[in-house]
Design a protein around this motif. Structure first.
Motif, PDB file in Angstrom:
ATOM      1  N   ARG A  25     103.539 101.907   6.101  1.00 42.50           N
ATOM      2  CA  ARG A  25     104.686 101.096   5.770  1.00 42.50           C
ATOM      3  C   ARG A  25     104.687 100.467   7.330  1.00 42.50           C
ATOM      4  NH1 ARG A  25     107.338  98.652   1.886  1.00 42.50           N
ATOM      5  NH2 ARG A  25     109.150  98.148   2.783  1.00 42.50           N
ATOM      6  N   PHE A  28     104.131  96.196   7.834  1.00 39.02           N
ATOM      7  CA  PHE A  28     104.666  95.295   6.565  1.00 39.02           C
ATOM      8  C   PHE A  28     105.986  94.990   7.385  1.00 39.02           C
ATOM      9  CE2 PHE A  28     107.759  94.603   2.825  1.00 39.02           C
ATOM     10  CZ  PHE A  28     106.989  94.337   2.902  1.00 39.02           C
ATOM     11  N   LYS A 144     109.027  88.937   5.903  1.00 40.50           N
ATOM     12  CA  LYS A 144     108.349  90.769   4.869  1.00 40.50           C
ATOM     13  C   LYS A 144     108.351  89.533   3.677  1.00 40.50           C
ATOM     14  CE  LYS A 144     111.048  94.065   6.296  1.00 40.50           C
ATOM     15  NZ  LYS A 144     111.806  95.172   6.326  1.00 40.50           N
ATOM     16  N   ARG A 145     108.401  88.338   3.164  1.00 38.23           N
ATOM     17  CA  ARG A 145     108.381  87.623   2.555  1.00 38.23           C
ATOM     18  C   ARG A 145     107.316  87.044   1.985  1.00 38.23           C
ATOM     19  NH1 ARG A 145     114.834  85.727   0.871  1.00 38.23           N
ATOM     20  NH2 ARG A 145     114.815  87.882   0.083  1.00 38.23           N
ATOM     21  N   ILE A 148     104.236  89.138   1.420  1.00 40.14           N
ATOM     22  CA  ILE A 148     103.870  89.683  -0.118  1.00 40.14           C
ATOM     23  C   ILE A 148     103.357  87.666  -0.257  1.00 40.14           C
ATOM     24  CG2 ILE A 148     105.351  90.204  -2.307  1.00 40.14           C
ATOM     25  CD1 ILE A 148     106.586  91.219   0.051  1.00 40.14           C
ATOM     26  N   LYS A 149     104.252  86.754  -0.232  1.00 41.26           N
ATOM     27  CA  LYS A 149     102.900  85.869  -0.915  1.00 41.26           C
ATOM     28  C   LYS A 149     102.144  85.792  -0.159  1.00 41.26           C
ATOM     29  CE  LYS A 149     105.473  82.035   0.065  1.00 41.26           C
ATOM     30  NZ  LYS A 149     106.306  80.944   0.454  1.00 41.26           N
ATOM     31  N   ARG A 151      99.514  87.924   0.917  1.00 41.91           N
ATOM     32  CA  ARG A 151      98.812  88.905   0.422  1.00 41.91           C
ATOM     33  C   ARG A 151      98.406  88.699  -1.724  1.00 41.91           C
ATOM     34  NH1 ARG A 151     101.473  94.275  -0.249  1.00 41.91           N
ATOM     35  NH2 ARG A 151     102.342  93.331   2.340  1.00 41.91           N
ATOM     36  N   SER A 152      99.594  88.024  -2.348  1.00 42.74           N
ATOM     37  CA  SER A 152      99.695  87.522  -3.760  1.00 42.74           C
ATOM     38  C   SER A 152      98.195  86.789  -3.389  1.00 42.74           C
ATOM     39  CB  SER A 152     100.295  87.933  -3.958  1.00 42.74           C
ATOM     40  OG  SER A 152     101.456  86.478  -3.625  1.00 42.74           O
TER      41      SER A 152
END
Length: 165
Positions: A25, A28, A144-145, A148-149, A151-152
């Motif tokens: 964590r 991140f 953080k967003r 995530i974006k 990574r996806s």
């Protein structure tokens, strides 16, 4: 490519290491600026428990107190066979670093508002318990967003490339 083992310098360095606890964590939630390897002062039952591969550093942090660095809130469970000679599971544990490294860490915390975050606890090739710590800056919600974006998208891209060929 040959199939010889020997690889890069980094893979040879990692060879004798047994990771006991990993703070996934941290990467991140924080932007990692500088990393250090610190020794950790442990009791015998704590070493035995770590060798069993049991520890949790997810909610822990490091703090400077009177010129010494301590790992706070790290969970090392009791070693069952130690009976009454067991240790406290969440006691502060002293981290062993050179004085100039501790000064650099405390300066970052005091002047720049940074945080000292443990990244992983591991046993090195010689069987000594070590803690990988980092000087880090907390990420904002939009960072953080973005992570995530990214990574996806990378996951989706890899899936598409696998399907194509």
């Amino acid at each position: 490519m040959s199939s010889k083992s020997g690889g890069t310098k980094a893979s040879r360095k990692e060879e004798g290491i047994k990771v006991v606890a990993d703070n996934r964590r941290a990467r991140f939630d924080y932007e990692i600026l500088d990393t250090y390897e610190a020794g950790i002062e442990l009791k015998g039952s704590e070493v035995k428990s770590l060798r069993d591969g049991k520890a949790n550093i997810a909610e822990s942090y490091a703090a400077v107190n009177n010129g010494e660095l301590f790992l706070v809130n790290a969970y090392i469970p009791e070693y069952r066979e130690a009976n009454r000679f067991n240790h406290e599971t969440k006691r502060p544990r002293k981290l062993l670093l050179h004085a100039r490294e501790i000064d650099k860490l405390s300066g970052g915390v005091l002047r720049e508002g940074l945080t000292i975050v443990p990244l992983r606890v591991y046993m090195n090739a010689r069987g000594r318990a070590k803690v990988g710590i980092a000087l880090a800056r907390g990420k904002k919600l939009h960072d953080k967003r973005d992570a995530i974006k990214d990574r996806s998208w990378n996951r989706e891209k890899a899936r598409l490339l696998r399907e194509r060929g």
